[in-house]
Design a protein around this motif. Structure first.
Motif, PDB file in Angstrom:
ATOM      1  N   ARG A 133     -14.729  -0.085  11.264  1.00  0.00           N
ATOM      2  CA  ARG A 133     -13.913  -1.288  11.542  1.00  0.00           C
ATOM      3  C   ARG A 133     -12.950  -1.618  10.405  1.00  0.00           C
ATOM      4  NH1 ARG A 133     -16.545  -7.130  13.173  1.00  0.00           N
ATOM      5  NH2 ARG A 133     -14.613  -8.276  13.625  1.00  0.00           N
ATOM      6  N   VAL A 134     -13.425  -1.482   9.173  1.00  0.00           N
ATOM      7  CA  VAL A 134     -12.571  -1.902   8.049  1.00  0.00           C
ATOM      8  C   VAL A 134     -11.400  -0.953   7.812  1.00  0.00           C
ATOM      9  CG1 VAL A 134     -14.437  -3.176   6.914  1.00  0.00           C
ATOM     10  CG2 VAL A 134     -14.008  -0.777   6.263  1.00  0.00           C
ATOM     11  N   THR A 135     -11.376   0.200   8.493  1.00  0.00           N
ATOM     12  CA  THR A 135     -10.227   1.093   8.341  1.00  0.00           C
ATOM     13  C   THR A 135      -9.074   0.721   9.281  1.00  0.00           C
ATOM     14  OG1 THR A 135     -10.936   2.726  10.009  1.00  0.00           O
ATOM     15  CG2 THR A 135     -11.756   3.036   7.746  1.00  0.00           C
ATOM     16  N   VAL A 136      -9.336  -0.187  10.236  1.00  0.00           N
ATOM     17  CA  VAL A 136      -8.294  -0.550  11.218  1.00  0.00           C
ATOM     18  C   VAL A 136      -8.277  -2.072  11.407  1.00  0.00           C
ATOM     19  CG1 VAL A 136      -8.430   1.657  12.434  1.00  0.00           C
ATOM     20  CG2 VAL A 136      -9.905  -0.247  13.165  1.00  0.00           C
ATOM     21  N   ASP A 137      -7.388  -2.573  12.276  1.00  0.00           N
ATOM     22  CA  ASP A 137      -7.437  -4.011  12.569  1.00  0.00           C
ATOM     23  C   ASP A 137      -8.343  -4.257  13.782  1.00  0.00           C
ATOM     24  OD1 ASP A 137      -5.958  -3.570  14.902  1.00  0.00           O
ATOM     25  OD2 ASP A 137      -4.055  -4.034  13.926  1.00  0.00           O
ATOM     26  N   ASP A 138      -8.643  -5.541  14.031  1.00  0.00           N
ATOM     27  CA  ASP A 138      -9.634  -5.848  15.068  1.00  0.00           C
ATOM     28  C   ASP A 138      -9.146  -5.514  16.476  1.00  0.00           C
ATOM     29  OD1 ASP A 138     -11.635  -6.489  13.385  1.00  0.00           O
ATOM     30  OD2 ASP A 138     -11.744  -8.626  13.888  1.00  0.00           O
ATOM     31  N   THR A 139      -7.835  -5.534  16.682  1.00  0.00           N
ATOM     32  CA  THR A 139      -7.318  -5.150  17.999  1.00  0.00           C
ATOM     33  C   THR A 139      -7.642  -3.684  18.282  1.00  0.00           C
ATOM     34  OG1 THR A 139      -5.521  -6.706  17.614  1.00  0.00           O
ATOM     35  CG2 THR A 139      -5.242  -5.177  19.443  1.00  0.00           C
ATOM     36  N   ALA A 140      -7.400  -2.848  17.272  1.00  0.00           N
ATOM     37  CA  ALA A 140      -7.688  -1.416  17.428  1.00  0.00           C
ATOM     38  C   ALA A 140      -9.198  -1.187  17.557  1.00  0.00           C
ATOM     39  CB  ALA A 140      -7.130  -0.645  16.236  1.00  0.00           C
ATOM     40  N   PHE A 141      -9.986  -1.967  16.795  1.00  0.00           N
ATOM     41  CA  PHE A 141     -11.442  -1.785  16.828  1.00  0.00           C
ATOM     42  C   PHE A 141     -12.006  -2.166  18.197  1.00  0.00           C
ATOM     43  CE2 PHE A 141     -15.867  -3.151  15.683  1.00  0.00           C
ATOM     44  CZ  PHE A 141     -16.334  -1.890  15.316  1.00  0.00           C
ATOM     45  N   LYS A 142     -11.439  -3.227  18.770  1.00  0.00           N
ATOM     46  CA  LYS A 142     -11.892  -3.648  20.105  1.00  0.00           C
ATOM     47  C   LYS A 142     -11.550  -2.581  21.146  1.00  0.00           C
ATOM     48  CE  LYS A 142     -11.680  -8.045  21.207  1.00  0.00           C
ATOM     49  NZ  LYS A 142     -11.158  -9.377  21.620  1.00  0.00           N
ATOM     50  N   ALA A 143     -10.358  -2.034  21.074  1.00  0.00           N
ATOM     51  CA  ALA A 143      -9.951  -0.980  22.025  1.00  0.00           C
ATOM     52  C   ALA A 143     -10.850   0.249  21.854  1.00  0.00           C
ATOM     53  CB  ALA A 143      -8.489  -0.616  21.800  1.00  0.00           C
ATOM     54  N   TYR A 144     -11.227   0.486  20.604  1.00  0.00           N
ATOM     55  CA  TYR A 144     -12.126   1.610  20.291  1.00  0.00           C
ATOM     56  C   TYR A 144     -13.493   1.411  20.941  1.00  0.00           C
ATOM     57  CZ  TYR A 144     -15.323   4.034  16.939  1.00  0.00           C
ATOM     58  OH  TYR A 144     -16.318   4.771  16.327  1.00  0.00           O
ATOM     59  N   LEU A 145     -14.072   0.232  20.811  1.00  0.00           N
ATOM     60  CA  LEU A 145     -15.379  -0.046  21.424  1.00  0.00           C
ATOM     61  C   LEU A 145     -15.279   0.034  22.944  1.00  0.00           C
ATOM     62  CD1 LEU A 145     -16.586  -3.077  19.242  1.00  0.00           C
ATOM     63  CD2 LEU A 145     -17.375  -0.703  19.106  1.00  0.00           C
ATOM     64  N   ARG A 146     -14.248  -0.565  23.491  1.00  0.00           N
ATOM     65  CA  ARG A 146     -14.077  -0.547  24.951  1.00  0.00           C
ATOM     66  C   ARG A 146     -13.859   0.882  25.468  1.00  0.00           C
ATOM     67  NH1 ARG A 146     -11.533  -4.929  28.038  1.00  0.00           N
ATOM     68  NH2 ARG A 146     -12.333  -6.917  27.268  1.00  0.00           N
ATOM     69  N   GLY A 147     -13.098   1.664  24.717  1.00  0.00           N
ATOM     70  CA  GLY A 147     -12.814   3.036  25.142  1.00  0.00           C
ATOM     71  C   GLY A 147     -14.048   3.927  25.099  1.00  0.00           C
ATOM     72  N   TRP A 148     -14.930   3.659  24.125  1.00  0.00           N
ATOM     73  CA  TRP A 148     -16.185   4.418  24.041  1.00  0.00           C
ATOM     74  C   TRP A 148     -17.019   4.165  25.294  1.00  0.00           C
ATOM     75  CZ3 TRP A 148     -18.477   8.392  21.981  1.00  0.00           C
ATOM     76  CH2 TRP A 148     -19.862   8.454  21.817  1.00  0.00           C
ATOM     77  N   VAL A 149     -17.097   2.912  25.708  1.00  0.00           N
ATOM     78  CA  VAL A 149     -17.895   2.575  26.900  1.00  0.00           C
ATOM     79  C   VAL A 149     -17.244   3.166  28.154  1.00  0.00           C
ATOM     80  CG1 VAL A 149     -18.756   0.720  28.373  1.00  0.00           C
ATOM     81  CG2 VAL A 149     -18.844   0.469  25.877  1.00  0.00           C
ATOM     82  N   SER A 150     -15.939   2.936  28.311  1.00  0.00           N
ATOM     83  CA  SER A 150     -15.312   3.379  29.578  1.00  0.00           C
ATOM     84  C   SER A 150     -15.207   4.900  29.639  1.00  0.00           C
ATOM     85  CB  SER A 150     -13.944   2.717  29.762  1.00  0.00           C
ATOM     86  OG  SER A 150     -13.091   3.064  28.698  1.00  0.00           O
ATOM     87  N   GLY A 151     -15.029   5.530  28.493  1.00  0.00           N
ATOM     88  CA  GLY A 151     -14.835   6.977  28.499  1.00  0.00           C
ATOM     89  C   GLY A 151     -16.125   7.785  28.577  1.00  0.00           C
ATOM     90  N   PHE A 152     -17.238   7.175  28.152  1.00  0.00           N
ATOM     91  CA  PHE A 152     -18.484   7.942  28.049  1.00  0.00           C
ATOM     92  C   PHE A 152     -19.605   7.384  28.921  1.00  0.00           C
ATOM     93  CE2 PHE A 152     -15.953   9.134  24.491  1.00  0.00           C
ATOM     94  CZ  PHE A 152     -16.220  10.484  24.299  1.00  0.00           C
TER      95      PHE A 152
END
Ligand code: ARG
Ligand code: ZN
Length: 480
Positions: free
Chosen positions: A420-439
């Protein structure tokens, strides 16, 4: 191969008018198929499951005649297919004695070894990819026993004897491989399936199970039969079944499903638990909203908790978290609710990756605290101090005893904070959502998350995750 079962089959075949007695009564074939019945090959539980077997649905019809005991009888119909030709079916089953097995309605030879925990069924011809079969198993007796290596409990079907003013009860607590104590299953999270669960209980009792209740009808002697439908696939260990004197509390639906669909809300409180046990569950709707904002739509049709009285760990049973009275607090509830996405919907390819469940669920506790206006800095520092005090290790577990260690929970959560600390929270949220929807329909490993992290967030994020995943040392505290 049981002679007695052949007799039983013959009797049964005779008893049911519509049944055609097969021309060849199943005899004692050489079970030469041990090679074909290779297990899935889990690195922690090498004997579990069958490679190539894909159970699509379990249709259960269970009867609990004496709640609070280990007696269980029932019939399960498994709808199965395969990804390779299977000359035999090898199901995990430590449970009650098998009375009858049918393959597409016809008696099939079987061998049940309750010590090894395998039920081998021989079909008339191999189960081929692209074809389906219905396998019926009828059983009755005492459930199987599967001790937990670290806790003073057996996993699987729980019997809570009557105590003081309280009546006897039963419930499932199956992580990682306890479902096989009461049901013939392909007992591995890489083969999630849908469930229809019918439970018949004596007068005065309520049954609850994963999924949406479809009906409640009268059964003999004043009993009731409850039917539940779990229409989205879930891992076997996440199947909840409860039998108790419950008060069911319905609350307003929460619009956090796919496309804003309503999620049914119901909780089950055993009659006689302290009134303040209920306090935490008032927050369930708000928890769903906060978590759905971070993780994407809630993946099932209903959510709530079933409260149990023994002192045991809470468990993220699908659509119906199993919550001990002693863990009835918001933080545990947030954790188990987050598992509905991470563990129940995004499932494990191998138990060694259990941190992918526990790390995300623990991380959700931080997201909840932040949604309540806290910075969360104390929590992260607390986590860091805690892993610093224990013997740290890479995230992937190598032994059964490591599965539910601090590493999976706390180091796992810190690994996500490092991303999370390597990106902003918008990107982190998209990352979490993408993990769920993609996998959601492809069981996951740590390698999958590393690859996904690089693709989604770049090399820096992947390197941060890799350090936390793989370093034998404790990496520095993640900071922006
Ligand atoms: N997944 C459960 C939880 O986080 C823990 C289950 C522990 N189970 C066990 N057999 N030790 O919340
Ligand atoms: Zn957990």
């Amino acid at each position: 191969w049981r002679l007695s079962s052949l007799l039983a089959l013959a009797l049964l075949a005779g008893a049911q008018a519509q049944t055609v007695i097969p021309a060849v009564i199943p005899t004692l074939p050489p079970p030469s198929a041990s090679v074909a019945a290779a297990p899935i090959g889990d690195s922690i539980f090498p004997a579990l499951g069958q490679a190539g077997l894909d159970v699509l649905n379990y249709d259960l019809d269970l009867t609990v005649d004496r709640p609070g005991t280990s007696e269980l009888r029932g019939t399960v119909v498994l709808t199965v297919t395969s990804t390779q030709p299977l000359p035999v079916l090898s199901l995990d089953f430590l449970g009650p004695q098998v009375l009858e097995v049918r393959w597409n309605g016809l008696p099939a030879p079987y061998r049940h070894d309750q010590t090894v925990g395998k039920l081998i069924v021989e079909p008339p011809q191999s189960l081929l990819p692209g074809t389906k079969a219905e396998v019926t198993v009828r059983f009755a007796g005492q459930v199987g026993v599967r001790p937990d290596p670290d806790l003073p409990i057996n996993v699987g079907w729980q019997a809570v004897p009557a105590l003081g003013g309280r009546v006897g009860a039963n419930f499932t607590l199956s992580e990682p491989d306890g479902t096989r104590t009461f049901l013939p299953v392909n007992d591995h999270p890489s083969d999630p399936a849908t469930f229809t669960t019918r439970i018949t209980v004596p007068a005065g009792y309520t049954a609850a199970a994963s999924g949406v209740q479809r009906s409640e009808v009268a059964a003999p002697n004043g009993g009731r039969t409850f039917t539940f439908e779990q229409a989205q696939p879930i891992p076997t260990y996440t199947l909840a079944i409860h039998v108790n004197r419950f008060e069911r509390v319905d609350s307003a639906a929460v619009p956090v499903g796919e496309g804003g669909a309503d999620v049914i809300r119901r909780d089950y409180f055993p009659v006689g638990v302290p009134a303040d046990t209920r306090d935490a569950y008032v927050s369930t709707g708000e928890i769903l909203k906060v978590l759905a904002d971070w993780f994407g739509p809630y993946p099932f049709s209903a959510y709530g908790s079933a409260i149990v009285t023994p002192r045991i760990p809470a468990l993220e049973t699908a659509t119906l978290s199993t919550m001990p009275v002693t863990s009835s607090n918001v933080r545990v509830l947030v954790h188990e609710t987050a598992h509905q996405w991470f563990g129940d919907r995004v499932t494990l390819a191998d138990w060694s990756g259990v941190w992918l469940n526990e790390g995300f669920a623990t991380y959700a506790e931080l997201l909840w605290a932040q949604a309540q206006g806290e910075t969360g800095d104390d929590m992260v520092r607390g986590w860091y101090a805690r892993v610093g005090r224990s013997q740290t290790r890479p995230l992937v577990a190598t032994t059964e005893s490591q599965l539910f260690e601090t590493t999976a929970y706390i180091r796992g959560a810190l690994a996500l904070q490092a991303v999370r600390v390597t990106v902003d929270d918008t990107a982190f949220k998209a990352y979490l959502r993408g993990w769920v929807s993609g996998f959601s329909s492809q069981p996951v490993t740590t390698a999958d998350l590393l690859t996904y992290t690089r693709t989604r967030l770049g090399a820096k994020a992947e390197a941060a995750l890799r350090l936390w995943a793989e370093s034998p040392e404790l990496p520095p505290l993640p900071q922006r």
